[in-house]
Write a protein that holds these residues in place. Structure first.
Motif, short mmCIF file in Angstrom:
data_model
loop_
_atom_site.label_atom_id
_atom_site.label_comp_id
_atom_site.label_asym_id
_atom_site.label_seq_id
_atom_site.Cartn_x
_atom_site.Cartn_y
_atom_site.Cartn_z
N PHE A 181 0.84 -1.20 0.00
CA PHE A 181 0.00 0.00 0.00
C PHE A 181 0.88 1.25 0.00
O PHE A 181 0.61 2.23 -0.70
CB PHE A 181 -0.94 0.01 1.22
CG PHE A 181 -1.66 1.32 1.40
CD1 PHE A 181 -2.56 1.77 0.45
CD2 PHE A 181 -1.41 2.12 2.52
CE1 PHE A 181 -3.21 3.00 0.61
CE2 PHE A 181 -2.05 3.33 2.67
CZ PHE A 181 -2.95 3.78 1.72
N LYS A 182 1.95 1.21 0.78
CA LYS A 182 2.89 2.33 0.90
C LYS A 182 3.40 2.74 -0.49
O LYS A 182 3.41 3.91 -0.85
CB LYS A 182 4.07 1.86 1.77
CG LYS A 182 4.68 2.93 2.63
CD LYS A 182 5.71 2.32 3.55
CE LYS A 182 5.15 2.16 4.96
NZ LYS A 182 6.20 1.94 5.96
N ASP A 183 3.82 1.74 -1.27
CA ASP A 183 4.32 2.02 -2.62
C ASP A 183 3.19 2.47 -3.54
O ASP A 183 3.34 3.39 -4.34
CB ASP A 183 4.98 0.77 -3.21
CG ASP A 183 6.36 0.50 -2.62
OD1 ASP A 183 6.95 1.44 -2.04
OD2 ASP A 183 6.84 -0.64 -2.72
N ALA A 184 2.03 1.82 -3.41
CA ALA A 184 0.91 2.11 -4.31
C ALA A 184 0.39 3.53 -4.15
O ALA A 184 0.09 4.20 -5.14
CB ALA A 184 -0.22 1.11 -4.07
N VAL A 185 0.29 4.01 -2.91
CA VAL A 185 -0.30 5.33 -2.70
C VAL A 185 0.61 6.43 -3.27
O VAL A 185 0.14 7.43 -3.85
CB VAL A 185 -0.67 5.56 -1.21
CG1 VAL A 185 0.54 5.85 -0.34
CG2 VAL A 185 -1.71 6.67 -1.07
N LYS A 186 1.93 6.24 -3.17
CA LYS A 186 2.87 7.19 -3.77
C LYS A 186 2.79 7.11 -5.30
O LYS A 186 2.82 8.13 -6.00
CB LYS A 186 4.30 6.90 -3.32
CG LYS A 186 4.57 7.33 -1.88
CD LYS A 186 6.01 7.14 -1.48
CE LYS A 186 6.36 5.69 -1.24
NZ LYS A 186 7.55 5.47 -0.44
N LEU A 187 2.69 5.89 -5.79
CA LEU A 187 2.64 5.66 -7.23
C LEU A 187 1.41 6.30 -7.88
O LEU A 187 1.52 6.95 -8.92
CB LEU A 187 2.64 4.15 -7.49
CG LEU A 187 2.76 3.69 -8.94
CD1 LEU A 187 4.12 4.07 -9.52
CD2 LEU A 187 2.55 2.18 -9.04
N VAL A 188 0.24 6.13 -7.27
CA VAL A 188 -0.97 6.66 -7.91
C VAL A 188 -1.03 8.19 -7.83
O VAL A 188 -1.64 8.82 -8.69
CB VAL A 188 -2.28 6.03 -7.39
CG1 VAL A 188 -2.29 4.53 -7.63
CG2 VAL A 188 -2.55 6.35 -5.93
N LYS A 189 -0.37 8.77 -6.85
CA LYS A 189 -0.29 10.25 -6.83
C LYS A 189 0.50 10.72 -8.05
O LYS A 189 0.10 11.66 -8.75
CB LYS A 189 0.37 10.73 -5.53
CG LYS A 189 0.29 12.27 -5.39
CD LYS A 189 0.85 12.74 -4.08
CE LYS A 189 0.48 14.18 -3.78
NZ LYS A 189 0.87 15.14 -4.82
N LYS A 190 1.61 10.03 -8.32
CA LYS A 190 2.41 10.38 -9.50
C LYS A 190 1.63 10.08 -10.78
O LYS A 190 1.65 10.87 -11.73
CB LYS A 190 3.72 9.58 -9.49
CG LYS A 190 4.71 10.04 -8.44
CD LYS A 190 5.96 9.17 -8.49
CE LYS A 190 6.96 9.59 -7.42
NZ LYS A 190 8.11 8.69 -7.37
N ARG A 191 0.95 8.95 -10.79
CA ARG A 191 0.13 8.58 -11.96
C ARG A 191 -0.88 9.68 -12.27
O ARG A 191 -1.04 10.10 -13.42
CB ARG A 191 -0.59 7.25 -11.67
CG ARG A 191 -1.53 6.76 -12.79
CD ARG A 191 -2.17 5.45 -12.33
NE ARG A 191 -3.04 4.84 -13.33
CZ ARG A 191 -4.37 4.97 -13.39
NH1 ARG A 191 -4.98 5.75 -12.50
NH2 ARG A 191 -5.08 4.36 -14.30
N GLY A 192 -1.55 10.16 -11.23
CA GLY A 192 -2.53 11.23 -11.41
C GLY A 192 -1.89 12.49 -11.97
O GLY A 192 -2.43 13.14 -12.87
N LYS A 193 -0.72 12.83 -11.46
CA LYS A 193 0.01 14.02 -11.92
C LYS A 193 0.42 13.87 -13.38
O LYS A 193 0.22 14.78 -14.19
CB LYS A 193 1.24 14.21 -11.03
CG LYS A 193 1.96 15.53 -11.20
CD LYS A 193 2.98 15.72 -10.08
CE LYS A 193 3.63 17.09 -10.12
NZ LYS A 193 4.60 17.23 -11.21
N TYR A 194 0.97 12.70 -13.73
CA TYR A 194 1.40 12.48 -15.12
C TYR A 194 0.21 12.54 -16.08
O TYR A 194 0.30 13.11 -17.16
CB TYR A 194 2.08 11.11 -15.27
CG TYR A 194 3.32 10.90 -14.44
CD1 TYR A 194 4.15 11.96 -14.06
CD2 TYR A 194 3.68 9.62 -14.01
CE1 TYR A 194 5.29 11.74 -13.29
CE2 TYR A 194 4.80 9.39 -13.24
CZ TYR A 194 5.61 10.46 -12.88
OH TYR A 194 6.73 10.24 -12.12
#
Length: 316
Positions: free
Chosen positions: A106-119
């Motif tokens: 979850f730790k990795d996923a929540v950071k990843l989807v924030k970046k995904r949203g930004k991209y």
């Protein structure tokens, strides 16, 4: 006894107040919100419970907010001993499925989807692209509209949600032309959606490429629970397929109807939608009806609906 599937919503399901009663009633839900806040440097409780709406609607906030809310609810269900035979999520919701299946943390996923949203938000400047929902036409009819509208620019099928509900995405003029043609073909409804970017079309290919660099830094495991992927509507066979699947998912069609059909064919007859909203429940109902399959559909988005699911005493 049939099988249970956990399904998770994507962007668009968010609303101010989501997850609040879970956090107030269950320590495990509270700890998930706190963990998310630490990882992405956002006060996740404030964002989800108080908004404001325009802050929650920003794609780079929406995506971690929905993931956090869904995982908080999932953890409460798991603490009660409820599990599933397979799992799937719509677009962003696929990340929740992958966390459920322990493909990544979850730790990795929540950071990843924030970046995904930004991209995804930054890839196409405002005023270039849009999306539209078309109701009451089949895939061939939509494809015909798309092919004719391509003379005005890029337009593609973004989401195959359920029979007679398809979302298209692309450049504004081309999407508008396809909407007009769909109405002429007899669509029950053909409307431009209030979205900030043309998700799930080739205009977002660059966002997928940026996401790939982040994905390659993650620890990725083989799925512990079968996950149905959006891009192929097939069971994720190994960790080697995770990165290509998630990269393509940004700019390819979401095959939700096909994913649910596969789960039905695999013997799933109990679906639990976990997270804000009930959109997936209505899609599943329509898909099952078309396939003449009898299913039980539940949703967990607040403490009351959670208690109702517990009373059913579903077992894996």
């Amino acid at each position: 006894m049939g099988k249970i599937a956990f399904v998770f919503p994507g962007q668009g399901a968010q609303y101010v107040g989501m997850g609040k009663d879970f956090v107030e009633n269950f320590p495990v839900a509270k700890s998930i919100f706190e963990e998310a806040s630490d990882e992405v440097n956002i006060d996740m409780k404030k964002l989800c419970f108080e908004g404001p709406d325009d802050e929650l609607m920003k794609t780079e906030n929406t995506q971690p907010a929905i993931l956090t809310t869904s995982i908080a609810m999932l953890k409460v269900l798991e603490n009660e001993g409820l599990n599933c035979h397979m799992t799937a999520g719509l677009s962003l919701g696929e990340y929740t499925s992958l966390v459920k299946s322990n493909v990544f943390s979850f730790k990795d996923a929540v950071k990843l989807v924030k970046k995904r949203g930004k991209y995804m938000q930054e890839e196409v400047p405002m005023g270039i692209g849009t999306m539209a929902a078309i109701l009451g036409l089949n895939r061939d009819q939509i494809q015909l509209c798309i092919e004719k509208a391509r003379q005005y620019g890029i337009v593609e099928a973004a989401n195959y949600n359920s029979p007679g509900q398809i979302v298209i995405s692309g450049e504004i003029k081309a999407v508008e032309a396809a909407v007009k043609m769909a109405a002429e073909l007899g669509a029950k409804k053909a409307v431009i959606l209030p979205v900030s970017a043309p998700f799930h079309c080739s205009l977002l290919k660059g966002a997928g490429e940026k996401l790939q660099q982040d994905l390659e830094l993650l620890k990725i495991n083989d799925p512990e629970v079968p996950v149905i992927t959006n891009v192929e509507a097939s069971i994720l066979s190994s960790k080697l397929k995770v990165i290509p699947s998630l990269v393509q998912q940004v700019s390819k069609s979401v095959l939700w109807e096909d994913s649910v059909s596969l789960m039905l064919d695999e013997g799933v007859d109990n679906f639990i939608e976990i997270g804000p909203g009930k959109a997936l429940s209505s899609f599943i109902k329509r898909i099952a009806k078309t396939k003449e399959k009898k299913v039980n559909i539940y949703n967990v988005e607040d403490v009351n609906s959670f208690k109702q699911v517990l009373q059913v005493k579903l077992e894996v």
